[in-house]
Every structure is written in structure tokens, then in C-alpha cells.
Design a protein around this motif. Structure first.
Motif, mmCIF file in Angstrom:
data_model
loop_
_atom_site.group_PDB
_atom_site.id
_atom_site.type_symbol
_atom_site.label_atom_id
_atom_site.label_comp_id
_atom_site.label_asym_id
_atom_site.label_seq_id
_atom_site.Cartn_x
_atom_site.Cartn_y
_atom_site.Cartn_z
ATOM 1 N N GLU A 1 2.175 14.171 24.854
ATOM 2 C CA GLU A 1 3.051 15.254 24.412
ATOM 3 C C GLU A 1 3.160 15.236 22.890
ATOM 4 O O GLU A 1 2.957 14.197 22.262
ATOM 5 C CB GLU A 1 4.448 15.103 25.034
ATOM 6 C CG GLU A 1 4.472 15.177 26.554
ATOM 7 C CD GLU A 1 5.872 14.984 27.109
ATOM 8 O OE1 GLU A 1 6.758 14.556 26.319
ATOM 9 O OE2 GLU A 1 6.077 15.248 28.299
ATOM 10 N N PRO A 2 3.519 16.368 22.286
ATOM 11 C CA PRO A 2 3.669 16.405 20.829
ATOM 12 C C PRO A 2 4.703 15.391 20.349
ATOM 13 O O PRO A 2 5.716 15.152 21.016
ATOM 14 C CB PRO A 2 4.130 17.838 20.546
ATOM 15 C CG PRO A 2 3.749 18.618 21.748
ATOM 16 C CD PRO A 2 3.816 17.675 22.907
ATOM 17 N N HIS A 3 4.449 14.819 19.194
ATOM 18 C CA HIS A 3 5.393 13.888 18.592
ATOM 19 C C HIS A 3 5.425 14.153 17.097
ATOM 20 O O HIS A 3 4.382 14.181 16.436
ATOM 21 C CB HIS A 3 5.000 12.439 18.861
ATOM 22 C CG HIS A 3 6.068 11.453 18.479
ATOM 23 N ND1 HIS A 3 7.102 11.100 19.321
ATOM 24 C CD2 HIS A 3 6.284 10.760 17.333
ATOM 25 C CE1 HIS A 3 7.902 10.238 18.716
ATOM 26 N NE2 HIS A 3 7.430 10.018 17.499
ATOM 27 N N THR A 4 6.629 14.355 16.554
ATOM 28 C CA THR A 4 6.745 14.821 15.178
ATOM 29 C C THR A 4 7.620 13.899 14.323
ATOM 30 O O THR A 4 8.554 13.253 14.813
ATOM 31 C CB THR A 4 7.358 16.233 15.128
ATOM 32 O OG1 THR A 4 8.629 16.225 15.794
ATOM 33 C CG2 THR A 4 6.432 17.237 15.805
ATOM 34 N N LEU A 5 7.294 13.891 13.046
ATOM 35 C CA LEU A 5 8.059 13.169 12.031
ATOM 36 C C LEU A 5 8.195 14.083 10.822
ATOM 37 O O LEU A 5 7.234 14.763 10.456
ATOM 38 C CB LEU A 5 7.348 11.866 11.662
ATOM 39 C CG LEU A 5 7.953 10.949 10.593
ATOM 40 C CD1 LEU A 5 7.524 9.499 10.842
ATOM 41 C CD2 LEU A 5 7.561 11.356 9.171
ATOM 42 N N VAL A 6 9.360 14.099 10.208
ATOM 43 C CA VAL A 6 9.562 14.839 8.969
ATOM 44 C C VAL A 6 10.074 13.869 7.910
ATOM 45 O O VAL A 6 11.022 13.118 8.160
ATOM 46 C CB VAL A 6 10.560 16.002 9.149
ATOM 47 C CG1 VAL A 6 10.901 16.629 7.794
ATOM 48 C CG2 VAL A 6 9.978 17.063 10.081
ATOM 49 N N SER A 7 9.431 13.857 6.756
ATOM 50 C CA SER A 7 9.887 13.005 5.658
ATOM 51 C C SER A 7 10.681 13.843 4.667
ATOM 52 O O SER A 7 10.317 14.976 4.351
ATOM 53 C CB SER A 7 8.697 12.342 4.959
ATOM 54 O OG SER A 7 7.752 13.296 4.500
ATOM 55 N N VAL A 8 11.806 13.272 4.200
ATOM 56 C CA VAL A 8 12.696 13.973 3.279
ATOM 57 C C VAL A 8 13.064 13.047 2.125
ATOM 58 O O VAL A 8 13.233 11.838 2.312
ATOM 59 C CB VAL A 8 13.990 14.449 3.981
ATOM 60 C CG1 VAL A 8 13.672 15.436 5.097
ATOM 61 C CG2 VAL A 8 14.794 13.276 4.530
ATOM 62 N N PRO A 9 13.209 13.588 0.907
ATOM 63 C CA PRO A 9 13.652 12.757 -0.215
ATOM 64 C C PRO A 9 15.109 12.389 -0.022
ATOM 65 O O PRO A 9 15.924 13.213 0.407
ATOM 66 C CB PRO A 9 13.449 13.671 -1.427
ATOM 67 C CG PRO A 9 13.586 15.059 -0.875
ATOM 68 C CD PRO A 9 13.023 15.001 0.518
#
Length: 355
Positions: free
Chosen positions: A237-245
Motif C-alpha cells: 500500500e502507499p506509504h508517505t513521508l513529508v519533511s518540514v523545516p
């Protein structure tokens, strides 16, 4: 590929991205030592991953080779995933990357991540010195497939690299009649555009979106990734990560000052003056034009800065909007001590496990 449940009470897993920040007045040796200390703290406080990004010819960064730092950090940590966020693949021969990360995986099985990006990680002149051709980015999809072929040792018969083998890897294990529990490093596709989302979906790999680079459209990219995702032998299944400052402190004013140093570094990069981390007092005293002030304020406001509670509120709003599985805090202001204290504060806020 299995992903652990989120740490503590956060509705997402939390991780850290560093770049060996070396501010004005800080030596490269001290910047790298601070990165090691930061990784230890992230490991001790239950963060999921500690990644480092590949950059070249920038005064404020000391990690030109994330894989070299990963090798050191294996001995400094015990459970956190270590990796590159990422390796800029067009800068390298895929076989070399396969062998380097095969070595790392052999030293720390099931703890090594390999995030793949296609940007140069530097300016145009330095990119040319790295032996990048004019069409290097255009071949990124092919380079990723070639890397996967070396990592899995599964080039089809007739392929020009069918008899070329990355060592360590599956071929070596077979030759030496040993079995391994490792499936190799965890491969991620990195990006901030529909192109990277489409590629991650096509390959059935986890996708990491970089939200620290301006006004990139994270909602569209994640939608494209999820709608087009094709299950693979490593991810169902899709797996997501978002990086933020991020800049977190007990004092919100101090957190904003730390965020402003990163914003000034971005402005300097836009002006071709070099990505340099100036002390907060110098940033505050800088005689910015109206346009420069807009850029500085925009990047500072975009940074997730403030107390742990304030930052947590913004992270949870991001999660509610995007449904992201993991969030990675991109630290790297002028004060490495403040960065380290910041990840302690957010870990305490979410009651994350400590070792």
C-alpha cells in the motif's frame, strides 16, 4: 516492507533530517560532532529515522556524503533507522551506491534507508564538476532501475549488466552459500513534484515529499502517488513521508530567531552568495530590501517554529490535511544546541519512548 506504528501519542511517526549544519563561527569538525550528538538524541528519544542530505560546496553544510556519516552513526545508535535523504543519484554510478549501501546494510540489517533524489544538491558549476551531463536528470528513472537491479541482483538475461554483481549483496551470499535475513536497504523516492510522485507510485516504493523547498504542492503530489500506486514485492500500500523545516524552543521568540537563520541562508542561495548560516543577530541587523524582506518573512513563516505545543499543532494540521504517515523535522539553524533541544522538546510533548 513493514512500517512500525507511530511513536508515542502522535498520529504519525516522527523523524529527523540533518545536513551537518556548520554555521558561521563553527568548524566542520564541530558541525559533524553536533550531527553525531543529534543522532544519538533522536535514537534515545524514539524517533523513527535519522536521515542526512547530500550537499556540495555550501558553507553551511558538512555532509557531502550521507553514507560516510551513516557508517559512523551505526556505532553511535542502537535502533533508529539511518539513511540518506537523500543520495542525489545522477551524481553517482548506481553500482557504487548499491555496493556502499550493501555494506551499510550488512553492518546494520533492517536499519538502513536509501532515499533517492535527482537534484544536484548544489549550484550549476559544482554540478558540472561532479561530472553531471546536461541530460543527467532526464535519465533518473533509468538510473533508479539500474540501482535496483544491482541491489536485487535481478537483471534479466541479455542485459548488459547481467553478469555484474554488487558486493555485498544477494550474489555474494549465493556464492558463499549463506542466507541473509536482510532484503537490502529500504528504498525511498524523494521529490517535490508530480514527476517524483509518479515514479514512486510506478515502482511501488514509499514516497518522501520535501516541503522545505518553498510552495511545492504537497496535496497534489500525494494524491497522484496514492491514485497511481502499484503494489510491489516490497510494499502493498502507499506509504508517505513529508519533511518540514522546524525550529523548536521553550521560548517562541528564540525559535523564530533560529528559523530566521535558515531563511537568510535560502536568500543568500537565491542571490548566489552561498548557503551560509549567519548568527541571528546578523540576520536581524541585515538591511533587507522590500523584496528580500518578503522572502525572509515567507521562509521564516513557512518554518514550523515555536514551542513544542505550537509546532505539534501545525504538524497535526498538516497530517489532518494530507493523511501523511510520517513527518520528518528538517533541522539546521545556526545553533546546533537549539536543534538538539528542539527534538527533545517535541519528543517529550508526544511522550515518545526513551531508551
Amino acid at each position: 516492507m513493514q512500517f512500525d506504528a507511530p511513536s508515542g501519542t502522535a498520529p504519525f511517526s516522527l523523524s529527523v533530517l540533518a545536513s551537518g549544519s556548520t554555521g558561521v563561527g563553527v568548524s566542520a569538525a564541530d558541525g559533524l560532532a553536533s550531527t553525531i550528538s543529534l543522532a544519538r538524541t533522536a535514537d534515545r528519544h524514539g524517533f523513527r529515522r535519522f536521515w542526512m542530505s547530500e550537499h556540495h560546496a555550501m558553507p553551511a553544510t558538512s555532509v557531502a556524503s550521507p553514507q560516510l556519516m551513516v557508517a559512523r552513526l551505526i556505532a553511535e545508535t542502537s535502533r533508529i533507522h539511518l539513511g540518506a535523504g537523500g543520495v542525489m543519484l545522477p551524481n553517482h554510478a548506481p553500482l557504487i551506491i548499491a555496493e556502499q549501501f550493501g555494506m551499510l546494510e550488512a553492518m546494520a540489517p533492517q536499519r538502513i534507508d536509501l532515499g533517492l533524489g535527482r537534484a544536484p544538491g548544489t549550484d550549476g558549476e559544482t554540478a558540472a564538476a561532479l561530472r553531471r551531463g546536461a541530460d543527467a536528470n532526464d535519465g533518473f528513472h533509468r538510473q533508479v532501475l539500474e540501482l535496483l537491479g544491482f541491489l536485487n541482483d535481478d537483471f534479466p538475461a541479455g542485459h548488459r549488466y547481467h553478469d555484474v554483481h554488487a558486493v555485498p549483496g544477494p550474489w555474494q551470499s549465493g556464492q558463499n552459500r549463506v542466507t541473509t535475513q536482510s532484503a537490502g536497504p529500504e528504498i525511498w523516492i524523494l521529490g517535490s513534484s508530480p514527476y517524483s510522485a509518479q515514479l514512486a507510485a510506478h515502482l511501488g516504493r514509499p514516497y518522501a515529499f520535501a516541503l522545505q523547498f518553498g510552495d511545492a504542492d504537497v496535496d497534489t503530489a500525494l494524491r497522484i502517488y496514492r491514485e497511481n500506486f502499484q503494489p510491489s514485492d516490497v510494499l502493498a500500500e502507499p506509504h508517505t513521508l513529508v519533511s518540514v523545516p522546524a525550529a523548536i524552543a521553550d521560548d517562541p521568540a528564540e525559535a523564530r530567531r533560529q528559523a530566521s537563520t535558515m531563511s537568510m541562508a535560502m536568500l543568500r542561495m537565491f542571490k548566489r552568495e552561498g548557503y551560509q548560516l549567519l548568527p541571528p543577530d546578523e540576520v536581524a541587523a541585515y538591511p533587507a530590501t522590500m523584496q528580500e524582506r518578503q522572502i525572509l518573512d515567507s521562509y521564516t513563516d513557512r518554518n514550523f517554529h515555536g514551542t513544542a505545543a505550537t509546532v505539534a499543532d501545525r504538524l497535526e494540521l498538516l497530517h489532518a490535511r494530507t493523511g501523511v504517515d510520517e513527518v520528518m523535522l528538517v533541522v539546521g539553524g545556526h545553533s546546533s544546541a537549539l536543534d538538539e533541544r528542539g527534538i527533545e522538546l517535541i519528543a517529550d510533548h508526544y511522550d515518545m519512548a526513551q531508551a
